[in-house]
Design a protein around this motif. Structure first.
Motif, PDB file in Angstrom:
ATOM      1  N   ASP A 233      -8.549   5.747  -1.763  1.00 31.36           N
ATOM      2  CA  ASP A 233      -8.993   4.815  -3.150  1.00 31.36           C
ATOM      3  C   ASP A 233      -8.772   3.306  -2.426  1.00 31.36           C
ATOM      4  OD1 ASP A 233     -10.064   4.600  -5.665  1.00 31.36           O
ATOM      5  OD2 ASP A 233      -8.128   3.651  -5.927  1.00 31.36           O
ATOM      6  N   VAL A 234      -7.677   3.193  -1.893  1.00 32.38           N
ATOM      7  CA  VAL A 234      -7.488   1.729  -1.736  1.00 32.38           C
ATOM      8  C   VAL A 234      -8.408   1.147  -0.517  1.00 32.38           C
ATOM      9  CG1 VAL A 234      -5.801   0.075  -0.582  1.00 32.38           C
ATOM     10  CG2 VAL A 234      -5.072   1.673  -2.155  1.00 32.38           C
TER      11      VAL A 234
ATOM     12  N   ASP B  10       2.290  -0.296  -2.151  1.00 34.01           N
ATOM     13  CA  ASP B  10       2.348  -0.416  -3.283  1.00 34.01           C
ATOM     14  C   ASP B  10       1.599   0.627  -3.982  1.00 34.01           C
ATOM     15  OD1 ASP B  10       3.712  -2.805  -3.077  1.00 34.01           O
ATOM     16  OD2 ASP B  10       1.973  -4.082  -3.301  1.00 34.01           O
ATOM     17  N   GLU B  11       0.350   0.974  -3.792  1.00 36.64           N
ATOM     18  CA  GLU B  11      -0.165   1.958  -4.155  1.00 36.64           C
ATOM     19  C   GLU B  11       0.077   3.448  -3.920  1.00 36.64           C
ATOM     20  OE1 GLU B  11      -3.618   3.681  -6.257  1.00 36.64           O
ATOM     21  OE2 GLU B  11      -3.089   1.698  -5.846  1.00 36.64           O
ATOM     22  N   LEU B  12       0.979   3.924  -2.838  1.00 35.89           N
ATOM     23  CA  LEU B  12       1.227   4.916  -2.468  1.00 35.89           C
ATOM     24  C   LEU B  12       2.846   5.280  -2.963  1.00 35.89           C
ATOM     25  CD1 LEU B  12      -0.922   5.027  -0.740  1.00 35.89           C
ATOM     26  CD2 LEU B  12       0.212   6.009   1.190  1.00 35.89           C
TER      27      LEU B  12
ATOM     28  N   ARG C 155      -4.552   8.831  -2.361  1.00 31.94           N
ATOM     29  CA  ARG C 155      -4.591   7.386  -2.865  1.00 31.94           C
ATOM     30  C   ARG C 155      -4.716   6.385  -1.937  1.00 31.94           C
ATOM     31  NH1 ARG C 155       1.324   8.141  -5.784  1.00 31.94           N
ATOM     32  NH2 ARG C 155       0.541   9.525  -7.631  1.00 31.94           N
TER      33      ARG C 155
ATOM     34  N   ASP D 183      -0.315  -3.358   0.618  1.00 31.01           N
ATOM     35  CA  ASP D 183      -1.347  -2.723  -0.364  1.00 31.01           C
ATOM     36  C   ASP D 183      -1.076  -1.201  -0.405  1.00 31.01           C
ATOM     37  OD1 ASP D 183      -2.630  -5.204  -1.186  1.00 31.01           O
ATOM     38  OD2 ASP D 183      -4.231  -4.834   0.364  1.00 31.01           O
ATOM     39  N   LEU D 184      -1.066  -0.624   0.813  1.00 33.70           N
ATOM     40  CA  LEU D 184      -0.840   0.836   0.809  1.00 33.70           C
ATOM     41  C   LEU D 184       0.708   1.258   0.424  1.00 33.70           C
ATOM     42  CD1 LEU D 184      -2.390   1.409   4.394  1.00 33.70           C
ATOM     43  CD2 LEU D 184      -3.260   2.068   2.283  1.00 33.70           C
TER      44      LEU D 184
ATOM     45  N   ARG E 294     -12.243   0.930  -1.878  1.00 31.20           N
ATOM     46  CA  ARG E 294     -11.906  -0.335  -2.904  1.00 31.20           C
ATOM     47  C   ARG E 294     -12.218  -1.566  -2.001  1.00 31.20           C
ATOM     48  NH1 ARG E 294      -7.445  -1.036  -5.306  1.00 31.20           N
ATOM     49  NH2 ARG E 294      -6.838   1.124  -5.272  1.00 31.20           N
ATOM     50  N   LYS E 295     -11.181  -1.670  -1.015  1.00 31.43           N
ATOM     51  CA  LYS E 295     -10.868  -2.832  -0.358  1.00 31.43           C
ATOM     52  C   LYS E 295     -11.673  -3.048   1.027  1.00 31.43           C
ATOM     53  CE  LYS E 295      -7.420  -5.220  -1.418  1.00 31.43           C
ATOM     54  NZ  LYS E 295      -5.909  -5.655  -1.218  1.00 31.43           N
TER      55      LYS E 295
ATOM     56  N   THR F 118      -7.344  -4.451   3.509  1.00 29.68           N
ATOM     57  CA  THR F 118      -6.258  -3.333   3.049  1.00 29.68           C
ATOM     58  C   THR F 118      -5.078  -3.675   3.828  1.00 29.68           C
ATOM     59  OG1 THR F 118      -7.764  -1.552   2.206  1.00 29.68           O
ATOM     60  CG2 THR F 118      -5.478  -1.148   2.503  1.00 29.68           C
TER      61      THR F 118
END
Length: 192
Positions: free
Chosen positions: A18-19, A35-37, A15, A32-33, A22-23, A28
């Motif tokens: 991917d962040v 939230d995504e993870l 995951r 962000d990490l 993308r960013k 990043t």
């Protein structure tokens, strides 16, 4: 004693990949990490040590997955030239099929971080070397079969193919359609 992990670190790396893809690394944030993870900052740092360490693991994961994918493409049945064309066309389709137009994570990392980050530069250099090696093996196969001029230096052709792929992956980020990239593929294949 600490609480047991409530997440799979391998899934978290996937995951995070991917962040970062993308960013980019700099854009990043740790939030962000998190939230995504779906994990807390404490878990993020206890498991991975730092944002940079997680980035390096994500980049290594990307390197392995892309190397396997390219190896599979180049191992398909057919002539060496057909397999090279197939690999180049697959990269075009992959990049243009991505709605985020992320391009190649390694190329992105090279442009963004490698000049000031020796560890990232080393990871990217290894990926590029592996890709170039796969191209070289395919070119040499084509030379042995007589479909690629045996008088041309296979290492130079492989380096040229790598540079072409890097350029195509950047071009795909802004391409309106596949027309220009297909012309590049046709030119490359016509030049082999």
């Amino acid at each position: 004693m600490g609480r047991p992990k409530q997440f799979d670190p391998d899934v978290a790396v996937e995951r995070a990949m991917d962040v970062f893809w993308r960013k980019g690394y700099a854009a990043t944030t740790p939030q962000d990490l998190v939230d995504e993870l779906g994990i807390g900052k404490g878990s993020l740092y206890n498991t991975f040590g730092s944002k940079h360490a997680l980035f390096e693991r994500a980049l290594a994961r990307y390197r392995e997955s892309q190397a396997e994918w390219l190896a599979e493409l180049l191992d398909h049945p057919g002539t060496a030239k057909d397999r090279l064309r197939g690999a180049l066309e697959a990269l075009v389709a992959l990049d243009l099929g991505d709605p985020d137009r992320r391009g190649c994570m390694a190329v992105n990392a090279a442009a963004e971080s490698a000049p000031s980050d020796a560890e990232t530069a080393d990871t990217v250099r290894k990926m590029f070397a592996r890709t170039e090696g796969a191209f070289r093996a395919t070119v040499e196969e084509g030379q042995r079969a007589g479909e690629i001029d045996g008088g041309r230096d296979a290492a130079s052709l492989a380096a040229w193919l790598l540079a072409t792929v890097i350029g195509m992956r950047v071009m795909a980020k802004t391409a309106e359609d596949a027309t220009q990239l297909r012309r590049v593929v046709d030119a490359v294949m016509g030049s082999l």
